[in-house]
Scaffold this motif. Sequence first.
Motif, PDB file in Angstrom:
ATOM      1  N   ALA A  18      78.541  90.135-117.858  1.00 18.43           N
ATOM      2  CA  ALA A  18      77.167  90.440-117.474  1.00 18.43           C
ATOM      3  C   ALA A  18      76.348  90.552-118.754  1.00 18.43           C
ATOM      4  N   PHE A  19      75.471  89.596-118.985  1.00 21.16           N
ATOM      5  CA  PHE A  19      74.647  89.641-120.192  1.00 21.16           C
ATOM      6  C   PHE A  19      73.216  89.225-119.889  1.00 21.16           C
ATOM      7  N   PRO A  20      72.514  90.021-119.051  1.00 25.48           N
ATOM      8  CA  PRO A  20      71.148  89.668-118.698  1.00 25.48           C
ATOM      9  C   PRO A  20      70.127  89.909-119.801  1.00 25.48           C
ATOM     10  N   GLY A  21      70.392  90.813-120.719  1.00 23.91           N
ATOM     11  CA  GLY A  21      69.450  91.111-121.793  1.00 23.91           C
ATOM     12  C   GLY A  21      68.477  92.208-121.395  1.00 23.91           C
ATOM     13  N   VAL A  22      68.027  92.935-122.391  1.00 22.69           N
ATOM     14  CA  VAL A  22      67.130  94.069-122.176  1.00 22.69           C
ATOM     15  C   VAL A  22      65.795  93.605-121.603  1.00 22.69           C
ATOM     16  N   THR A  23      65.250  92.523-122.123  1.00 27.18           N
ATOM     17  CA  THR A  23      63.969  92.018-121.643  1.00 27.18           C
ATOM     18  C   THR A  23      64.055  91.619-120.179  1.00 27.18           C
ATOM     19  N   ARG A  24      65.111  90.910-119.809  1.00 26.32           N
ATOM     20  CA  ARG A  24      65.302  90.485-118.419  1.00 26.32           C
ATOM     21  C   ARG A  24      65.423  91.703-117.493  1.00 26.32           C
ATOM     22  N   LEU A  25      66.212  92.698-117.886  1.00 27.64           N
ATOM     23  CA  LEU A  25      66.372  93.897-117.065  1.00 27.64           C
ATOM     24  C   LEU A  25      65.052  94.645-116.912  1.00 27.64           C
ATOM     25  N   ALA A  26      64.292  94.740-118.003  1.00 27.12           N
ATOM     26  CA  ALA A  26      62.986  95.408-117.947  1.00 27.12           C
ATOM     27  C   ALA A  26      62.043  94.676-116.991  1.00 27.12           C
ATOM     28  N   GLU A  27      62.063  93.349-117.010  1.00 21.94           N
ATOM     29  CA  GLU A  27      61.230  92.569-116.095  1.00 21.94           C
ATOM     30  C   GLU A  27      61.690  92.743-114.649  1.00 21.94           C
ATOM     31  N   ASP A  28      63.007  92.720-114.431  1.00 20.14           N
ATOM     32  CA  ASP A  28      63.545  92.887-113.078  1.00 20.14           C
ATOM     33  C   ASP A  28      63.193  94.235-112.477  1.00 20.14           C
ATOM     34  N   LEU A  29      63.185  95.275-113.310  1.00 21.43           N
ATOM     35  CA  LEU A  29      62.969  96.637-112.816  1.00 21.43           C
ATOM     36  C   LEU A  29      61.555  97.166-113.064  1.00 21.43           C
ATOM     37  N   LEU A  30      60.686  96.324-113.622  1.00 20.17           N
ATOM     38  CA  LEU A  30      59.295  96.707-113.887  1.00 20.17           C
ATOM     39  C   LEU A  30      59.209  97.993-114.693  1.00 20.17           C
ATOM     40  N   THR A  31      59.955  98.038-115.784  1.00 19.14           N
ATOM     41  CA  THR A  31      59.961  99.209-116.651  1.00 19.14           C
ATOM     42  C   THR A  31      59.976  98.745-118.103  1.00 19.14           C
ATOM     43  N   SER A  32      60.019  99.690-119.017  1.00 22.96           N
ATOM     44  CA  SER A  32      59.981  99.340-120.439  1.00 22.96           C
ATOM     45  C   SER A  32      61.373  98.993-120.962  1.00 22.96           C
ATOM     46  N   GLU A  33      61.395  98.252-122.041  1.00 24.28           N
ATOM     47  CA  GLU A  33      62.664  97.909-122.681  1.00 24.28           C
ATOM     48  C   GLU A  33      63.351  99.152-123.219  1.00 24.28           C
ATOM     49  N   ARG A  34      62.572 100.098-123.706  1.00 23.67           N
ATOM     50  CA  ARG A  34      63.143 101.349-124.226  1.00 23.67           C
ATOM     51  C   ARG A  34      63.891 102.113-123.136  1.00 23.67           C
ATOM     52  N   THR A  35      63.332 102.136-121.929  1.00 21.93           N
ATOM     53  CA  THR A  35      63.996 102.794-120.795  1.00 21.93           C
ATOM     54  C   THR A  35      65.323 102.109-120.487  1.00 21.93           C
ATOM     55  N   ILE A  36      65.340 100.794-120.539  1.00 13.83           N
ATOM     56  CA  ILE A  36      66.570 100.030-120.279  1.00 13.83           C
ATOM     57  C   ILE A  36      67.604 100.321-121.355  1.00 13.83           C
ATOM     58  N   ILE A  37      67.185 100.337-122.602  1.00  8.41           N
ATOM     59  CA  ILE A  37      68.119 100.609-123.712  1.00  8.41           C
ATOM     60  C   ILE A  37      68.759 101.985-123.542  1.00  8.41           C
ATOM     61  N   ARG A  38      67.953 102.980-123.214  1.00  4.85           N
ATOM     62  CA  ARG A  38      68.496 104.332-123.001  1.00  4.85           C
ATOM     63  C   ARG A  38      69.456 104.366-121.821  1.00  4.85           C
ATOM     64  N   ALA A  39      69.099 103.702-120.737  1.00  6.00           N
ATOM     65  CA  ALA A  39      69.953 103.695-119.542  1.00  6.00           C
ATOM     66  C   ALA A  39      71.282 102.990-119.813  1.00  6.00           C
ATOM     67  N   LEU A  40      71.248 101.863-120.517  1.00  5.29           N
ATOM     68  CA  LEU A  40      72.489 101.154-120.851  1.00  5.29           C
ATOM     69  C   LEU A  40      73.387 102.001-121.737  1.00  5.29           C
ATOM     70  N   ALA A  41      72.783 102.697-122.689  1.00  4.42           N
ATOM     71  CA  ALA A  41      73.566 103.576-123.567  1.00  4.42           C
ATOM     72  C   ALA A  41      74.205 104.705-122.766  1.00  4.42           C
ATOM     73  N   THR A  42      73.455 105.278-121.842  1.00  2.00           N
ATOM     74  CA  THR A  42      73.989 106.369-121.020  1.00  2.00           C
ATOM     75  C   THR A  42      75.096 105.871-120.102  1.00  2.00           C
ATOM     76  N   LEU A  43      74.886 104.734-119.452  1.00  2.00           N
ATOM     77  CA  LEU A  43      75.920 104.173-118.569  1.00  2.00           C
ATOM     78  C   LEU A  43      77.199 103.855-119.336  1.00  2.00           C
ATOM     79  N   THR A  44      77.054 103.383-120.555  1.00  2.00           N
ATOM     80  CA  THR A  44      78.220 103.074-121.390  1.00  2.00           C
ATOM     81  C   THR A  44      78.939 104.360-121.788  1.00  2.00           C
ATOM     82  N   THR A  45      78.184 105.362-122.201  1.00  2.00           N
ATOM     83  CA  THR A  45      78.776 106.638-122.604  1.00  2.00           C
ATOM     84  C   THR A  45      79.499 107.309-121.443  1.00  2.00           C
ATOM     85  N   LEU A  46      78.931 107.241-120.241  1.00  2.00           N
ATOM     86  CA  LEU A  46      79.531 107.880-119.067  1.00  2.00           C
ATOM     87  C   LEU A  46      80.722 107.105-118.510  1.00  2.00           C
ATOM     88  N   GLY A  47      80.903 105.857-118.947  1.00  2.00           N
ATOM     89  CA  GLY A  47      82.051 105.075-118.491  1.00  2.00           C
ATOM     90  C   GLY A  47      81.774 104.151-117.324  1.00  2.00           C
TER      91      GLY A  47
END
Length: 130
Positions: A57-86
């Motif tokens: 799965a490699f959609p990219g931060v920009t693609r995810l931000a566009e899909d979810l209508l949010t900022s790239e920074r929000t996506i980066i934080r969410a990906l980091a949290t999901l990775t940390t939580l397992g």
Amino acid sequence: MTPQQTPPPEMRDPIVNRVKVDPHRWRDVVRGHLPIHLAAVGHTVARYADNDTGENAFPGVTRLAEDLLTSERTIIRALATLTTLGWLHQTEQGGRVRQRNNAYCLTIPVPVAIPLGWVPENTAPWMERR
């Protein structure tokens, strides 16, 4: 070495306390375990994962931000949290030089997988399960 002992550093696996799963199982298990903003990002990443393995799965931060209508920074934080939580595992580092996005694999934390019967209770937490 018994399952309760801590392994030496050279034996530790990067996929610690995680079980790899396909997107369909991942979506079923994630319900009730994550806040809505993390679940939304996770579900969107799962859309881009391989249907049989939950990998690549490699959609990219920009693609995810566009899909979810949010900022790239929000996506980066969410990906980091999901990775940390397992709930995700970064399998490949992207970058501007390589012109590739990070690649992710869908995973479930072992404490969540044990009650489901996917991992024996006496499994050492550092063992990778595929």
